[in-house]
Design an enzyme around this catalytic site. Structure first.
Site, mmCIF file in Angstrom:
data_model
loop_
_atom_site.group_PDB
_atom_site.id
_atom_site.type_symbol
_atom_site.label_atom_id
_atom_site.label_comp_id
_atom_site.label_asym_id
_atom_site.label_seq_id
_atom_site.Cartn_x
_atom_site.Cartn_y
_atom_site.Cartn_z
ATOM 1 N N LEU A 125 -15.802 2.845 10.228
ATOM 2 C CA LEU A 125 -15.612 4.070 11.010
ATOM 3 C C LEU A 125 -14.185 4.107 11.543
ATOM 4 O O LEU A 125 -13.863 3.453 12.543
ATOM 5 C CB LEU A 125 -16.615 4.129 12.171
ATOM 6 C CG LEU A 125 -18.100 3.918 11.809
ATOM 7 C CD1 LEU A 125 -18.970 3.961 13.066
ATOM 8 C CD2 LEU A 125 -18.568 4.964 10.805
ATOM 9 N N GLU A 158 -8.126 -5.598 5.001
ATOM 10 C CA GLU A 158 -8.040 -5.317 3.564
ATOM 11 C C GLU A 158 -6.858 -6.036 2.928
ATOM 12 O O GLU A 158 -6.942 -6.505 1.800
ATOM 13 C CB GLU A 158 -7.889 -3.800 3.355
ATOM 14 C CG GLU A 158 -9.164 -3.049 3.687
ATOM 15 C CD GLU A 158 -8.923 -1.602 4.065
ATOM 16 O OE1 GLU A 158 -8.590 -1.345 5.247
ATOM 17 O OE2 GLU A 158 -9.062 -0.739 3.209
ATOM 18 N N ILE A 192 -12.738 2.996 15.034
ATOM 19 C CA ILE A 192 -13.842 3.407 15.913
ATOM 20 C C ILE A 192 -14.903 2.298 15.972
ATOM 21 O O ILE A 192 -15.368 1.914 17.039
ATOM 22 C CB ILE A 192 -14.466 4.733 15.419
ATOM 23 C CG1 ILE A 192 -13.419 5.845 15.434
ATOM 24 C CG2 ILE A 192 -15.691 5.116 16.243
ATOM 25 C CD1 ILE A 192 -13.826 7.127 14.693
ATOM 26 N N ARG A 195 -12.347 15.419 8.262
ATOM 27 C CA ARG A 195 -13.177 15.767 7.092
ATOM 28 C C ARG A 195 -14.620 16.032 7.510
ATOM 29 O O ARG A 195 -15.160 15.339 8.369
ATOM 30 C CB ARG A 195 -13.150 14.617 6.073
ATOM 31 C CG ARG A 195 -11.900 14.595 5.250
ATOM 32 C CD ARG A 195 -11.827 13.345 4.392
ATOM 33 N NE ARG A 195 -10.855 12.403 4.916
ATOM 34 C CZ ARG A 195 -10.713 11.161 4.505
ATOM 35 N NH1 ARG A 195 -11.484 10.679 3.557
ATOM 36 N NH2 ARG A 195 -9.807 10.373 5.030
ATOM 37 N N GLU A 215 -14.627 -0.860 15.542
ATOM 38 C CA GLU A 215 -14.201 -2.071 16.239
ATOM 39 C C GLU A 215 -14.003 -1.840 17.727
ATOM 40 O O GLU A 215 -14.134 -2.759 18.524
ATOM 41 C CB GLU A 215 -12.861 -2.577 15.656
ATOM 42 C CG GLU A 215 -12.983 -3.127 14.251
ATOM 43 C CD GLU A 215 -11.634 -3.276 13.552
ATOM 44 O OE1 GLU A 215 -10.612 -3.481 14.236
ATOM 45 O OE2 GLU A 215 -11.608 -3.187 12.303
ATOM 46 N N ASN A 219 0.878 -1.171 0.000
ATOM 47 C CA ASN A 219 0.000 0.000 0.000
ATOM 48 C C ASN A 219 0.919 1.225 0.000
ATOM 49 O O ASN A 219 1.494 1.571 1.035
ATOM 50 C CB ASN A 219 -0.896 -0.036 1.246
ATOM 51 C CG ASN A 219 -1.853 1.132 1.299
ATOM 52 O OD1 ASN A 219 -1.816 2.025 0.441
ATOM 53 N ND2 ASN A 219 -2.705 1.157 2.311
ATOM 54 N N HIS A 231 -13.037 2.894 0.268
ATOM 55 C CA HIS A 231 -12.999 1.852 1.312
ATOM 56 C C HIS A 231 -13.619 0.544 0.816
ATOM 57 O O HIS A 231 -14.067 -0.285 1.611
ATOM 58 C CB HIS A 231 -13.784 2.263 2.580
ATOM 59 C CG HIS A 231 -13.173 3.356 3.384
ATOM 60 N ND1 HIS A 231 -13.946 4.271 4.066
ATOM 61 C CD2 HIS A 231 -11.890 3.685 3.629
ATOM 62 C CE1 HIS A 231 -13.151 5.121 4.699
ATOM 63 N NE2 HIS A 231 -11.889 4.785 4.436
ATOM 64 N N ASN A 263 -10.364 6.721 10.845
ATOM 65 C CA ASN A 263 -10.030 8.126 10.670
ATOM 66 C C ASN A 263 -10.833 8.672 9.484
ATOM 67 O O ASN A 263 -11.410 9.741 9.529
ATOM 68 C CB ASN A 263 -8.527 8.259 10.478
ATOM 69 C CG ASN A 263 -8.062 9.622 10.898
ATOM 70 O OD1 ASN A 263 -8.792 10.367 11.570
ATOM 71 N ND2 ASN A 263 -6.879 9.983 10.468
ATOM 72 N N GLY A 264 -10.880 7.876 8.405
ATOM 73 C CA GLY A 264 -11.855 8.131 7.332
ATOM 74 C C GLY A 264 -13.079 7.258 7.613
ATOM 75 O O GLY A 264 -12.922 6.167 8.146
ATOM 76 N N ARG A 321 -2.744 -2.086 -3.309
ATOM 77 C CA ARG A 321 -3.949 -1.303 -3.087
ATOM 78 C C ARG A 321 -3.863 -0.092 -4.012
ATOM 79 O O ARG A 321 -2.886 0.669 -3.958
ATOM 80 C CB ARG A 321 -4.016 -0.843 -1.642
ATOM 81 C CG ARG A 321 -5.182 0.071 -1.426
ATOM 82 C CD ARG A 321 -5.182 0.682 -0.064
ATOM 83 N NE ARG A 321 -6.359 1.514 0.062
ATOM 84 C CZ ARG A 321 -6.396 2.618 0.775
ATOM 85 N NH1 ARG A 321 -5.341 3.027 1.436
ATOM 86 N NH2 ARG A 321 -7.498 3.320 0.846
HETATM 87 P P1 AMP Z 1 -8.354 3.658 11.704
HETATM 88 O O1 AMP Z 1 -8.308 4.749 10.678
HETATM 89 O O2 AMP Z 1 -9.179 2.482 11.299
HETATM 90 O O3 AMP Z 1 -6.984 3.248 12.200
HETATM 91 O O4 AMP Z 1 -9.095 4.275 12.991
HETATM 92 C C1 AMP Z 1 -8.602 5.369 13.693
HETATM 93 C C2 AMP Z 1 -9.661 5.873 14.652
HETATM 94 O O5 AMP Z 1 -10.039 4.816 15.550
HETATM 95 C C3 AMP Z 1 -9.190 7.030 15.505
HETATM 96 O O6 AMP Z 1 -10.200 8.017 15.594
HETATM 97 C C4 AMP Z 1 -8.999 6.376 16.874
HETATM 98 O O7 AMP Z 1 -9.207 7.286 17.915
HETATM 99 C C5 AMP Z 1 -10.112 5.349 16.859
HETATM 100 N N1 AMP Z 1 -9.884 4.330 17.908
HETATM 101 C C6 AMP Z 1 -8.911 3.402 17.978
HETATM 102 N N2 AMP Z 1 -9.011 2.710 19.144
HETATM 103 C C7 AMP Z 1 -10.063 3.227 19.818
HETATM 104 C C8 AMP Z 1 -10.670 2.968 21.084
HETATM 105 N N3 AMP Z 1 -10.215 2.009 21.891
HETATM 106 N N4 AMP Z 1 -11.743 3.717 21.452
HETATM 107 C C9 AMP Z 1 -12.221 4.689 20.635
HETATM 108 N N5 AMP Z 1 -11.695 4.978 19.442
HETATM 109 C C10 AMP Z 1 -10.631 4.277 19.030
#
Ligand code: AMP
Length: 405
Positions: free
Chosen positions: A208, A385, A331, A240, A333, A7, A179, A210-211, A90
């Site tokens: 859910l 992914e 978020i 965003r 998960e 990636n 995504h 960062n994006g 990717r």
């Molecule tokens: P990703 O882009 O899939 O890596 O997700 C990033 C987002 O997941 C960020 O906003 C993190 O704050 C959120 N995140 C990761 N772990 C947790 C957690 N234990 N509780 C709440 N949000 C989380």
């Protein structure tokens, strides 16, 4: 077969080496700050991380660092580059042409180059990665897996914007969605977890992270998704804005003396959770601040959850009902609080959480968190992914890539 999944971002290469068809990943890592004065490679093998720093001027040199790390006698997984049988990439934008993964040919490369006008930040580094892999691993067939491909099944009425049709014809302005690999992965897993044929399932998948994006998936096909022409449309994200009235753009331009590009930057980089809370784009920090009583942080969480809820309602209408709601990514998960907020008040649609099960579901764990007997299943499915890219690569190379085994 050993499949290297890549990636490539503008200044980074994320990689993972898979043994296929078993789907086992032996090693992987992330090289960051390519082109800067000092680059960092974090290579993980058997749960241990090794770090290497130095100057990596470009992606070709970056990839040779990756291959060297993979050949390390202590932390590697191969003895020579020829042991890498295939490379899966990717690629963010497959435009109107690619609705599935493809073997990379000069013609495919040309098409990816052409779609760079639609994804100027993403497709060029993806292309550079493919070219670098072609130079360094000339024996290995390469496969491109597109972020947009899964949404290629959207009907015209879902992907067209109501702007003059000539702009769609001239510039291919339409909704593409992103995504896609993640939505496809959790769709396939959800059918397996539910033990039901994909063809009969109506799913809403919520990526859910960062994006953020959601998809309405009917019989395994994406029929609508919240991201559009670019990944800016739809849900509230880390930085965003998601959906806004487009008239805000010239308004802000006039009032703040900003160009259209500058307003676009505001919407992409200074909005979302960060813009609303004024604290962070990171959900963990916003949740912490809200618990500490910060009103703007509370508001940011409310706006975030409300937008997801609105899309759930819309997609139930699109699908004509719902069998399962699926949460994935950072978020989705991990934040049981956000899942709770989103599902609150949706009992009328048959969506009800088992709160105990929801609360203990954090980390990379698949779980059914719906209340016993409620009509709609609510699932948490950690996305993968890279595994899906490795699977597509294996399938295509064994069928079309002339792989002898
Ligand atoms: P990703 O882009 O899939 O890596 O997700 C990033 C987002 O997941 C960020 O906003 C993190 O704050 C959120 N995140 C990761 N772990 C947790 C957690 N234990 N509780 C709440 N949000 C989380």
């Amino acid at each position: 077969m050993k499949v290297l999944v890549l990636n490539c971002g503008s200044s980074s290469i994320r990689y993972k080496l898979f043994d296929m068809p078993e789907g086992q990943a032996s090693t992987g890592g992330l090289l960051e700050r390519i082109g800067e004065s000092s680059s960092v490679l974090r290579h993980t093998s058997a749960g241990r991380e090794v770090r290497r720093e130095g100057r990596v001027p470009d992606h070709k040199e970056g990839l040779s660092w990756v291959v060297r790390a993979l050949m390390d006698p202590e932390h590697g997984a191969i003895r020579e580059p020829s042991e890498i049988d295939a490379v899966g990439h990717r690629v963010v934008h497959g435009g109107v042409r690619f609705t599935g993964s493809v073997l990379v040919t000069p013609e495919v490369l040309e098409a990816i180059r052409e779609f760079s006008t639609l994804a100027p930040l993403h497709n060029p580094p993806n292309l550079i990665g493919i070219e670098a892999a072609g130079d360094l691993l000339p024996h290995a067939p390469q496969v491109a897996v597109f972020d947009t491909a899964f949404h290629g099944t959207m009907p015209r009425y879902a992907y067209l914007y109501a702007i003059p049709y000539e702009y769609y014809e001239k510039y291919h302005i339409r909704r593409y969605g992103f995504h896609g690999t993640s939505h496809r992965y959790v769709t396939l897993r959800a059918a397996q977890i539910l033990g039901r044929p994909l063809e009969e399932l109506r799913l809403i998948t919520c990526h859910l992270g960062n994006g953020c994006s959601m998809a309405a998936v009917k019989g395994g096909r994406s029929v609508d998704t919240s991201m559009g022409f670019t990944p800016l449309e739809g849900l509230v994200m880390g930085t965003r804005s998601g959906d806004v009235d487009p008239a805000i753009i010239p308004f802000l331009g006039r009032r703040e003396g900003l160009s259209a590009d500058e307003v676009e930057k505001v919407l992409n980089r200074r909005s979302g959770l960060l813009g609303l809370s004024g604290i962070s784009n990171d959900m963990r920090e916003v949740e912490r601040a809200a618990e500490g009583g910060d009103e703007r942080a509370k508001l940011a969480l409310e706006v975030f959850a409300y937008r997801v809820k609105k899309y759930i309602g819309a997609y139930i209408a699109v699908l004509g009902g719902l069998d399962a709601l699926v949460f994935t990514a950072g978020i989705g998960e991990n934040s049981y609080r956000m899942r709770e907020r989103i599902c609150e008040g949706l009992e009328v649609f048959g969506i009800a959480l088992d709160h105990r099960r929801n609360r203990r579901t954090v980390g990379r764990r698949e779980e059914d968190i719906s209340r016993e007997g409620s009509p709609v299943r609510v699932l948490v499915v950690p996305t993968d992914e890279e595994l899906l890219i490795a699977e597509d690569t294996f399938d295509i190379v064994t069928k079309e890539g002339g792989w002898k085994g």
